[in-house]
Scaffold this motif. Structure first.
Motif, PDB file in Angstrom:
ATOM      1  N   ASP A 274     -11.802  47.316 -46.024  1.00  0.00           N
ATOM      2  CA  ASP A 274     -13.327  47.206 -46.334  1.00  0.00           C
ATOM      3  C   ASP A 274     -13.991  46.146 -45.457  1.00  0.00           C
ATOM      4  N   GLY A 275     -14.696  46.350 -44.364  1.00  0.00           N
ATOM      5  CA  GLY A 275     -15.548  45.440 -43.799  1.00  0.00           C
ATOM      6  C   GLY A 275     -14.585  44.672 -42.707  1.00  0.00           C
ATOM      7  N   ILE A 276     -15.290  44.106 -41.654  1.00  0.00           N
ATOM      8  CA  ILE A 276     -14.720  43.485 -40.638  1.00  0.00           C
ATOM      9  C   ILE A 276     -15.364  41.951 -40.640  1.00  0.00           C
ATOM     10  N   ALA A 277     -14.436  41.169 -40.670  1.00  0.00           N
ATOM     11  CA  ALA A 277     -14.964  39.402 -40.287  1.00  0.00           C
ATOM     12  C   ALA A 277     -14.765  39.165 -39.023  1.00  0.00           C
ATOM     13  N   THR A 278     -15.714  38.747 -38.195  1.00  0.00           N
ATOM     14  CA  THR A 278     -15.499  37.879 -36.871  1.00  0.00           C
ATOM     15  C   THR A 278     -15.839  36.441 -37.115  1.00  0.00           C
ATOM     16  N   ALA A 279     -14.961  35.723 -36.157  1.00  0.00           N
ATOM     17  CA  ALA A 279     -14.959  34.326 -36.215  1.00  0.00           C
ATOM     18  C   ALA A 279     -14.633  33.732 -35.039  1.00  0.00           C
ATOM     19  N   SER A 280     -15.080  32.628 -34.467  1.00  0.00           N
ATOM     20  CA  SER A 280     -14.758  31.931 -33.337  1.00  0.00           C
ATOM     21  C   SER A 280     -13.378  31.442 -33.402  1.00  0.00           C
ATOM     22  N   SER A 281     -12.515  31.324 -32.407  1.00  0.00           N
ATOM     23  CA  SER A 281     -11.188  30.892 -32.484  1.00  0.00           C
ATOM     24  C   SER A 281     -11.076  29.488 -32.654  1.00  0.00           C
TER      25      SER A 281
ATOM     26  N   THR B 270     -14.419  37.598 -47.039  1.00  0.00           N
ATOM     27  CA  THR B 270     -13.140  38.039 -48.186  1.00  0.00           C
ATOM     28  C   THR B 270     -13.636  37.877 -49.456  1.00  0.00           C
ATOM     29  N   GLY B 271     -14.696  37.159 -49.797  1.00  0.00           N
ATOM     30  CA  GLY B 271     -15.315  37.092 -51.278  1.00  0.00           C
ATOM     31  C   GLY B 271     -15.704  38.458 -51.464  1.00  0.00           C
ATOM     32  N   HIS B 272     -16.383  39.121 -50.390  1.00  0.00           N
ATOM     33  CA  HIS B 272     -17.052  40.675 -50.623  1.00  0.00           C
ATOM     34  C   HIS B 272     -15.744  41.666 -50.663  1.00  0.00           C
ATOM     35  N   SER B 273     -14.888  41.460 -49.679  1.00  0.00           N
ATOM     36  CA  SER B 273     -13.979  42.664 -49.661  1.00  0.00           C
ATOM     37  C   SER B 273     -12.732  42.466 -50.667  1.00  0.00           C
ATOM     38  N   LEU B 274     -12.348  41.307 -51.008  1.00  0.00           N
ATOM     39  CA  LEU B 274     -11.332  41.013 -51.932  1.00  0.00           C
ATOM     40  C   LEU B 274     -11.856  41.165 -53.581  1.00  0.00           C
TER      41      LEU B 274
ATOM     42  N   GLY C 163     -19.987  39.103 -40.751  1.00  0.00           N
ATOM     43  CA  GLY C 163     -19.261  40.201 -41.749  1.00  0.00           C
ATOM     44  C   GLY C 163     -19.985  41.423 -41.561  1.00  0.00           C
ATOM     45  N   TYR C 164     -19.181  42.398 -41.424  1.00  0.00           N
ATOM     46  CA  TYR C 164     -19.432  43.743 -41.350  1.00  0.00           C
ATOM     47  C   TYR C 164     -19.220  44.185 -42.709  1.00  0.00           C
ATOM     48  N   ASN C 165     -19.883  44.315 -43.850  1.00  0.00           N
ATOM     49  CA  ASN C 165     -19.698  44.449 -45.190  1.00  0.00           C
ATOM     50  C   ASN C 165     -20.010  45.870 -45.546  1.00  0.00           C
ATOM     51  N   ASP C 166     -20.597  46.698 -44.833  1.00  0.00           N
ATOM     52  CA  ASP C 166     -20.858  48.114 -45.173  1.00  0.00           C
ATOM     53  C   ASP C 166     -19.858  49.343 -44.624  1.00  0.00           C
ATOM     54  N   ILE C 167     -18.675  48.660 -43.979  1.00  0.00           N
ATOM     55  CA  ILE C 167     -17.787  49.639 -43.487  1.00  0.00           C
ATOM     56  C   ILE C 167     -16.493  49.859 -44.206  1.00  0.00           C
ATOM     57  N   THR C 168     -16.172  50.948 -44.624  1.00  0.00           N
ATOM     58  CA  THR C 168     -15.159  51.384 -45.069  1.00  0.00           C
ATOM     59  C   THR C 168     -14.449  52.108 -44.174  1.00  0.00           C
TER      60      THR C 168
ATOM     61  N   ALA D 193      -3.306  47.407 -43.303  1.00  0.00           N
ATOM     62  CA  ALA D 193      -4.482  46.497 -43.168  1.00  0.00           C
ATOM     63  C   ALA D 193      -5.399  46.438 -44.342  1.00  0.00           C
ATOM     64  N   ASP D 194      -5.460  45.276 -44.896  1.00  0.00           N
ATOM     65  CA  ASP D 194      -6.213  45.297 -46.033  1.00  0.00           C
ATOM     66  C   ASP D 194      -7.477  44.585 -45.599  1.00  0.00           C
ATOM     67  N   LEU D 195      -7.182  43.416 -44.814  1.00  0.00           N
ATOM     68  CA  LEU D 195      -8.324  42.656 -44.420  1.00  0.00           C
ATOM     69  C   LEU D 195      -8.077  42.420 -42.807  1.00  0.00           C
ATOM     70  N   VAL D 196      -9.288  42.619 -42.122  1.00  0.00           N
ATOM     71  CA  VAL D 196      -9.573  42.647 -40.564  1.00  0.00           C
ATOM     72  C   VAL D 196     -10.374  41.331 -40.338  1.00  0.00           C
ATOM     73  N   ILE D 197      -9.665  40.590 -39.573  1.00  0.00           N
ATOM     74  CA  ILE D 197     -10.528  39.384 -38.838  1.00  0.00           C
ATOM     75  C   ILE D 197     -10.449  39.480 -37.204  1.00  0.00           C
ATOM     76  N   VAL D 198     -11.461  39.657 -36.727  1.00  0.00           N
ATOM     77  CA  VAL D 198     -11.498  39.462 -35.187  1.00  0.00           C
ATOM     78  C   VAL D 198     -12.177  37.929 -34.671  1.00  0.00           C
ATOM     79  N   LEU D 199     -10.892  37.347 -33.947  1.00  0.00           N
ATOM     80  CA  LEU D 199     -11.194  36.069 -33.486  1.00  0.00           C
ATOM     81  C   LEU D 199     -11.467  36.190 -31.948  1.00  0.00           C
ATOM     82  N   GLY D 200     -12.703  35.853 -31.782  1.00  0.00           N
ATOM     83  CA  GLY D 200     -13.274  35.687 -30.487  1.00  0.00           C
ATOM     84  C   GLY D 200     -12.877  34.357 -29.956  1.00  0.00           C
ATOM     85  N   ASN D 201     -12.289  34.346 -28.515  1.00  0.00           N
ATOM     86  CA  ASN D 201     -11.862  33.289 -27.751  1.00  0.00           C
ATOM     87  C   ASN D 201     -13.093  32.484 -27.411  1.00  0.00           C
ATOM     88  N   SER D 202     -13.361  31.444 -28.323  1.00  0.00           N
ATOM     89  CA  SER D 202     -14.763  30.654 -27.967  1.00  0.00           C
ATOM     90  C   SER D 202     -14.529  29.362 -28.981  1.00  0.00           C
ATOM     91  N   ALA D 203     -15.004  28.363 -28.469  1.00  0.00           N
ATOM     92  CA  ALA D 203     -15.254  27.121 -29.332  1.00  0.00           C
ATOM     93  C   ALA D 203     -16.426  27.086 -29.996  1.00  0.00           C
TER      94      ALA D 203
END
Length: 386
Positions: free
Chosen positions: A261-268, A281-285, A250-255, A234-244
């Motif tokens: 580094d970090g978690i991004a959440t987004a609507s599916s 990913t601009g932050h994490s990568l 962006g959880y950017n202070d998590i290692t 796992a280099d990047l982690v994205i959580v998709l919430g089942n929603s329109a």
């Protein structure tokens, strides 16, 4: 660095190549392959100014740094820094509790044997090579029932197609592997959608209206960690919430000990939410700083930032010292205009300069500027050994 504590108000509410269906049972446990070198910043939520995003603050000491260090406070009193986005695409920061709200916890029920059997299954969505030589993106869904896991896989493929259409992802698709991890929820959808008082029993406790901000899509980061650890890497982690509904975070202070580094959440099912993941990913990568400002911050007077897209120097000083983005000065940038030294960045309206007027690190829906693109490509290759 001082970051102002924002007091949220209700007014803030406002197809892919290389795809395969190879399934991998989720009993795999993530580990860093032999010989894999990772460059990571070790941070805590107390590190001032979101150092992962900006490179402006010093790395916080770990608990092992001192034999007299105090134990970590209980989850109920801990907080996390998160970045969220207004309907106009303007990023903002706030602080949220680590603990999941009691209303969500009380809604949990035991899952069936069939649900438990399918929970945590890992599938290879895009496979371009061994994990040690690729950037591995792990997508986890929340609010998808056992019967909806195929929908989740389709949503994950669609979201990756949106993300990888943005440069410099588009020109470097072959550098990525994409994995999905099934998180089986008891109910479909996420809390806070469509109304604020809606509570859903989901695997990751994803919810809108976090910290009283409608578009802020929070998640239980501890649960995310457990699911991400099931993927081969796992280099990047994205959580998709089942929603329109439009939203993300962006959880950017998590290692993570897993390595991301970090978690991004987004609507599916909201297309614009892919931009949230790209920005994060601009932050994490890319290790890029945010290029927006808080007017109340005044003038920056600290040391030269480590981030490659903000500086105390003028264009003339960068050119004379051959520093920061001097190679790109005067060139046309894909986000519009020419690369220069534009006042404001890293949350400060004065004392720091950014490369262009308005890149994706300032407003969603934009492109990475030229220095940002190069930083992203450098980040890709840190994970591929190139």
């Amino acid at each position: 660095m001082h970051r102002p504590r924002r007091t949220p108000t209700p007014s803030d509410a406002p197809g892919t190549s290389g795809i395969s269906g190879t399934s991998v049972r989720a009993r795999l446990r993530s580990r860093i392959p032999a010989g894999r070198t990772r460059t990571r910043l070790r941070l805590t939520a107390a590190a001032a100014g979101l150092a992962l995003a900006t490179g402006l603050a010093a790395t916080a000491p770990t608990a092992s740094a001192s034999p007299t260090a105090s134990p970590a406070p209980p989850a109920a009193s801990r907080t996390q820094q998160v970045e969220y986005f207004t309907p106009q695409g303007h990023p903002r920061h706030t602080t949220v509790p680590v603990a999941t709200p009691k209303s969500l916890v009380s809604a949990h029920r035991a899952r069936s044997a069939a649900e438990l059997a399918a929970d945590g299954d890992v599938t290879s969505v895009v496979r371009n090579g061994p994990t040690a030589k690729k950037v591995d993106v792990v997508v986890i869904g929340d609010g998808y029932t056992l019967a909806q896991q195929k929908d989740f896989h389709a949503d994950a493929k669609a979201k990756w197609a949106q993300i990888s259409a943005v440069e410099p992802y588009a020109s470097n698709r072959s550098l990525f592997n994409v994995w999905t991890v099934d998180a089986v929820s008891n109910q479909s959808g996420v809390s806070g959608d469509p109304a604020r008082n809606v509570v859903k029993d989901t695997a990751l406790d994803t919810r809108f209206w976090c910290d009283d901000i409608e578009r802020l899509l929070c998640v239980d980061t501890g649960k995310v960690e457990k699911y991400a650890a099931k993927a081969p890497d796992a280099d990047l982690v994205i959580v998709l919430g089942n929603s329109a509904k439009y939203g993300g975070a962006g959880y950017n202070d998590i290692t993570s000990p897993v390595g991301y580094d970090g978690i991004a959440t987004a609507s599916s099912d909201h297309r614009d939410s892919a931009q949230v993941a790209v920005h994060e990913t601009g932050h994490s990568l890319g290790k890029l700083a945010d290029e927006y400002v808080y007017d109340t911050n005044g003038t920056y007077t600290g040391a030269e930032p480590a981030a490659p897209n903000i500086t105390k120097m003028s264009a003339a000083q960068m050119k004379a010292k051959k520093a920061k983005w001097y190679r790109y000065l005067g060139q046309n940038s894909p986000d519009g205009g020419k690369v220069g030294a534009f006042e404001g960045g890293g949350y400060y309206p004065r004392g720091l300069n950014r490369p262009t007027e308005n890149s994706i690190m300032r407003t969603l829906g934009r492109e990475f500027n030229l220095p940002g693109r190069q930083a992203m490509i450098d980040g890709f290759h840190r994970h591929t050994g190139g």
